[in-house]
Scaffold this active site. Structure first.
Site, PDB file in Angstrom:
ATOM      1  N   ARG A  14       0.736  -1.039  -0.084  1.00  0.00           N
ATOM      2  CA  ARG A  14       0.073  -0.057  -0.109  1.00  0.00           C
ATOM      3  C   ARG A  14       0.769   1.189  -0.086  1.00  0.00           C
ATOM      4  O   ARG A  14       0.946   1.940  -1.005  1.00  0.00           O
ATOM      5  CB  ARG A  14      -0.952   0.044   1.379  1.00  0.00           C
ATOM      6  N   ASP A  15       1.555   1.498   0.945  1.00  0.00           N
ATOM      7  CA  ASP A  15       2.377   2.752   1.267  1.00  0.00           C
ATOM      8  C   ASP A  15       3.692   2.764   0.273  1.00  0.00           C
ATOM      9  O   ASP A  15       3.875   3.786  -0.291  1.00  0.00           O
ATOM     10  CB  ASP A  15       2.728   2.970   2.779  1.00  0.00           C
ATOM     11  N   HIS A  54       4.734   4.406  12.861  1.00  0.00           N
ATOM     12  CA  HIS A  54       4.873   4.240  11.576  1.00  0.00           C
ATOM     13  C   HIS A  54       5.862   5.508  11.060  1.00  0.00           C
ATOM     14  O   HIS A  54       5.701   6.407  10.885  1.00  0.00           O
ATOM     15  CB  HIS A  54       3.448   4.639  10.908  1.00  0.00           C
ATOM     16  N   HIS A  78       8.820   6.853   8.616  1.00  0.00           N
ATOM     17  CA  HIS A  78       9.322   7.000   7.221  1.00  0.00           C
ATOM     18  C   HIS A  78      10.854   7.270   7.472  1.00  0.00           C
ATOM     19  O   HIS A  78      11.114   7.809   8.536  1.00  0.00           O
ATOM     20  CB  HIS A  78       8.598   8.283   6.441  1.00  0.00           C
ATOM     21  N   CYS A  83       4.082   9.266   0.319  1.00  0.00           N
ATOM     22  CA  CYS A  83       2.584   9.930   0.116  1.00  0.00           C
ATOM     23  C   CYS A  83       2.689  10.603  -1.118  1.00  0.00           C
ATOM     24  O   CYS A  83       3.367  11.646  -1.055  1.00  0.00           O
ATOM     25  CB  CYS A  83       1.952  10.296   1.697  1.00  0.00           C
TER      26      CYS A  83
HETATM   27  P1  HMG Z   1     -12.832  14.156  -3.183  1.00  0.00           P
HETATM   28  O1  HMG Z   1     -12.421  14.556  -4.814  1.00  0.00           O
HETATM   29  O2  HMG Z   1     -13.159  15.344  -2.419  1.00  0.00           O
HETATM   30  O3  HMG Z   1     -14.193  13.151  -3.399  1.00  0.00           O
HETATM   31  O4  HMG Z   1     -11.698  13.133  -2.838  1.00  0.00           O
HETATM   32  P2  HMG Z   1     -15.655  13.199  -3.697  1.00  0.00           P
HETATM   33  O5  HMG Z   1     -16.427  12.690  -2.622  1.00  0.00           O
HETATM   34  O6  HMG Z   1     -15.920  14.821  -4.185  1.00  0.00           O
HETATM   35  O7  HMG Z   1     -15.640  12.309  -5.093  1.00  0.00           O
HETATM   36  C1  HMG Z   1     -14.886  12.782  -6.314  1.00  0.00           C
HETATM   37  C2  HMG Z   1     -14.882  11.467  -7.064  1.00  0.00           C
HETATM   38  O8  HMG Z   1     -14.110  10.592  -6.578  1.00  0.00           O
HETATM   39  C3  HMG Z   1     -16.265  11.098  -7.370  1.00  0.00           C
HETATM   40  O9  HMG Z   1     -16.295  10.322  -8.829  1.00  0.00           O
HETATM   41  C4  HMG Z   1     -16.405  10.038  -6.270  1.00  0.00           C
HETATM   42  O10 HMG Z   1     -17.291   9.062  -6.784  1.00  0.00           O
HETATM   43  C5  HMG Z   1     -15.127   9.354  -6.356  1.00  0.00           C
HETATM   44  P3  HMG Z   1     -16.832  11.120  -9.938  1.00  0.00           P
HETATM   45  O11 HMG Z   1     -18.188  11.455  -9.599  1.00  0.00           O
HETATM   46  O12 HMG Z   1     -16.035  12.531 -10.002  1.00  0.00           O
HETATM   47  O13 HMG Z   1     -16.747  10.136 -11.222  1.00  0.00           O
HETATM   48  N1  HMG Z   1     -14.771   8.829  -5.136  1.00  0.00           N
HETATM   49  C6  HMG Z   1     -14.329   7.427  -4.757  1.00  0.00           C
HETATM   50  N2  HMG Z   1     -14.059   6.477  -5.838  1.00  0.00           N
HETATM   51  C7  HMG Z   1     -13.638   5.354  -5.417  1.00  0.00           C
HETATM   52  N3  HMG Z   1     -13.501   5.232  -4.047  1.00  0.00           N
HETATM   53  C8  HMG Z   1     -13.303   5.998  -3.215  1.00  0.00           C
HETATM   54  C9  HMG Z   1     -14.033   7.406  -3.459  1.00  0.00           C
HETATM   55  N4  HMG Z   1     -14.370   8.494  -2.811  1.00  0.00           N
HETATM   56  C10 HMG Z   1     -14.881   9.242  -3.999  1.00  0.00           C
HETATM   57  N5  HMG Z   1     -13.075   5.653  -1.997  1.00  0.00           N
HETATM   58  C11 HMG Z   1     -10.976  11.303  -1.173  1.00  0.00           C
HETATM   59  C12 HMG Z   1     -11.871  12.827  -1.343  1.00  0.00           C
HETATM   60  C13 HMG Z   1     -11.057  11.025   0.314  1.00  0.00           C
HETATM   61  C14 HMG Z   1     -11.894  10.495  -2.009  1.00  0.00           C
HETATM   62  C15 HMG Z   1      -9.581  11.509  -1.805  1.00  0.00           C
HETATM   63  O14 HMG Z   1      -9.174  12.656  -1.412  1.00  0.00           O
HETATM   64  C16 HMG Z   1      -8.725  10.470  -1.774  1.00  0.00           C
HETATM   65  O15 HMG Z   1      -9.079   9.188  -2.198  1.00  0.00           O
HETATM   66  N6  HMG Z   1      -7.814  10.643  -1.212  1.00  0.00           N
HETATM   67  C17 HMG Z   1      -6.732   9.531  -0.615  1.00  0.00           C
HETATM   68  C18 HMG Z   1      -5.495  10.122  -0.757  1.00  0.00           C
HETATM   69  C19 HMG Z   1      -4.494   8.880  -0.300  1.00  0.00           C
HETATM   70  O16 HMG Z   1      -4.580   7.696  -0.587  1.00  0.00           O
HETATM   71  N7  HMG Z   1      -3.305   9.235   0.379  1.00  0.00           N
HETATM   72  C20 HMG Z   1      -2.277   8.396   0.588  1.00  0.00           C
HETATM   73  C21 HMG Z   1      -2.627   7.595   1.743  1.00  0.00           C
HETATM   74  S1  HMG Z   1      -2.459   8.360   3.575  1.00  0.00           S
HETATM   75  C22 HMG Z   1      -0.736   8.222   3.655  1.00  0.00           C
HETATM   76  O17 HMG Z   1       0.067   7.481   3.016  1.00  0.00           O
HETATM   77  C23 HMG Z   1      -0.283   8.425   5.346  1.00  0.00           C
HETATM   78  C24 HMG Z   1       0.092   6.991   5.904  1.00  0.00           C
HETATM   79  O18 HMG Z   1       1.149   6.044   5.129  1.00  0.00           O
HETATM   80  C25 HMG Z   1       0.546   7.350   7.323  1.00  0.00           C
HETATM   81  C26 HMG Z   1       1.737   8.223   7.410  1.00  0.00           C
HETATM   82  O19 HMG Z   1       2.861   8.021   6.716  1.00  0.00           O
HETATM   83  O20 HMG Z   1       1.723   9.350   8.054  1.00  0.00           O
HETATM   84  C27 HMG Z   1      -1.341   6.117   5.937  1.00  0.00           C
HETATM   85 MG    MG Z   2       3.232   6.367   5.551  1.00  0.00          MG
END
Ligand code: HMG
Ligand code: MG
Length: 297
Positions: free
Chosen positions: A11-12, A203, A205, A236
């Site tokens: 994932r990450d 967690h 990095h 990320c």
């Molecule tokens: P948004 O654009 O505000 O969402 O994104 P929305 O609700 O306005 O929807 C926009 C479009 O996305 C729509 O589709 C939705 O249906 C679709 P359209 O009508 O345009 O065709 N949609 C989805 N599709 C599939 N699955 C979903 C989903 N939700 C909406 N779940 C949202 C908001 C939260 C969805 C977006 O910002 C997002 O997906 N963000 C994820 C970012 C991410 O994954 N970042 C990395 C993980 S965090 C990390 O790495 C840190 C960690 O490792 C810990 C650390 O290191 O600190 C965990």
């Molecule tokens: Mg991370």
């Protein structure tokens, strides 16, 4: 003493990579990690494919996962939960942060909005999935790429809210790999004043090479769950400057040499990430992996 390792490489490790990795290659990577002895594996994310194209195949990947692992997936909202439930995911990870600037860039919500969304996600998940497990990430627990130094009190506040929502554990994220052991010690002490050690994972990095020293600092205070990524893949997409995660190879070597049991076979682990590194065109960089591979030549 046993230590829990949560392998976040699939994932990450992959979420930030532009080169598309075929689903079958991800499955083979996960199978090799499992075969190396890693049990808890964060396999993918049910996030928006527009935001993280690499993990758009989450629903196709899930049914192909080899039996025997405790697999989890990131879920950001109700839509993600619906997708996850439809393929039988029973361990989910919600993710917010201790910095509003970061949550805005990462999930397009404020911290408060994210906690509101999670309340509904939790209710649906608990009623649909008895015995399910929920992790809550608190990212940018030390520094935020947009807002700088983060106050420990904010980490405590967000952690309390997540635990009050009923998550089973929190994972404290040094998202951009900026923390020092002194800061880890200070924050860990504060966390342990409020929450039991069994509820806390760390967690790290490894952007500045402090991740192992940070693990040691947390371990000494009683934390026994750590996230890491095979070969140190990772970062990320919404945290500029975030380098790879702490390499599982380095973590396993360190823990075992400290007399702790991980259940992971270092030689198999060193091999597990080689095909993915090759597909990504990346060299082996994790020190313990390099040493392990050299010892087998
Ligand atoms: P948004 O654009 O505000 O969402 O994104 P929305 O609700 O306005 O929807 C926009 C479009 O996305 C729509 O589709 C939705 O249906 C679709 P359209 O009508 O345009 O065709 N949609 C989805 N599709 C599939 N699955 C979903 C989903 N939700 C909406 N779940 C949202 C908001 C939260 C969805 C977006 O910002 C997002 O997906 N963000 C994820 C970012 C991410 O994954 N970042 C990395 C993980 S965090 C990390 O790495 C840190 C960690 O490792 C810990 C650390 O290191 O600190 C965990
Ligand atoms: Mg991370």
């Amino acid at each position: 003493m046993n230590v829990r390792i949560v392998e976040v490489g699939p994932r990450d490790g992959l979420q930030n990579e532009r080169t598309p990795i075929p689903t079958e290659a991800k499955v083979a990577f996960i199978a090799a990690l499992l075969n190396a002895g890693l049990k808890e594996i964060e396999a993918t994310s049910f996030v928006s494919p527009k935001w993280v194209p690499q993990l758009a195949d989450a629903a196709e990947l899930w049914p192909l996962l080899p039996p025997g692992g405790l697999y989890s997936a990131l879920v950001p909202n109700g839509k993600g939960l619906d997708r996850a439930i439809s393929v039988g995911v029973s361990r989910i990870a919600l993710f917010t942060a201790a910095s509003d600037a970061f949550t805005q860039k990462n999930i397009n919500m404020s911290i408060t909005e994210s906690l509101g969304a999670f309340r509904e996600v939790m209710e649906t998940f608990r009623s649909s999935t008895p015995g399910g497990f929920v992790r809550g990430y608190v990212s940018t627990a030390f520094q935020c790429p947009y807002a700088g130094i983060v106050e420990p009190s904010e980490v405590i506040r967000v952690s309390s809210k997540l635990l009050a929502l009923g998550v089973d554990e929190i994972s404290i994220g040094d998202t951009i790999g900026a923390a020092s052991p002194r800061e880890v010690r200070d924050l860990t002490r504060l966390l342990l004043e409020e929450f039991p050690a069994e509820k806390i994972a760390m967690h790290f990095h490894d952007t500045h090479g402090t991740a192992i020293a940070n693990v040691d600092a947390a371990l000494e205070l009683g934390i026994t769950a750590f996230d890491s990524s095979a070969a140190g893949l990772g970062g990320c997409p919404y945290a500029p400057g975030a380098a790879g995660n702490l390499a599982t190879d380095d973590l396993v070597y360190f823990l075992e040499r400290q007399g702790l049991k991980t259940g992971v076979d270092q030689a198999k682990l060193a091999q597990a990430s080689l095909p993915i590194l090759k597909s990504l065109g990346r060299p082996v960089q994790a020190k313990a992996q390099l040493a392990e591979l050299a010892s087998g030549e």
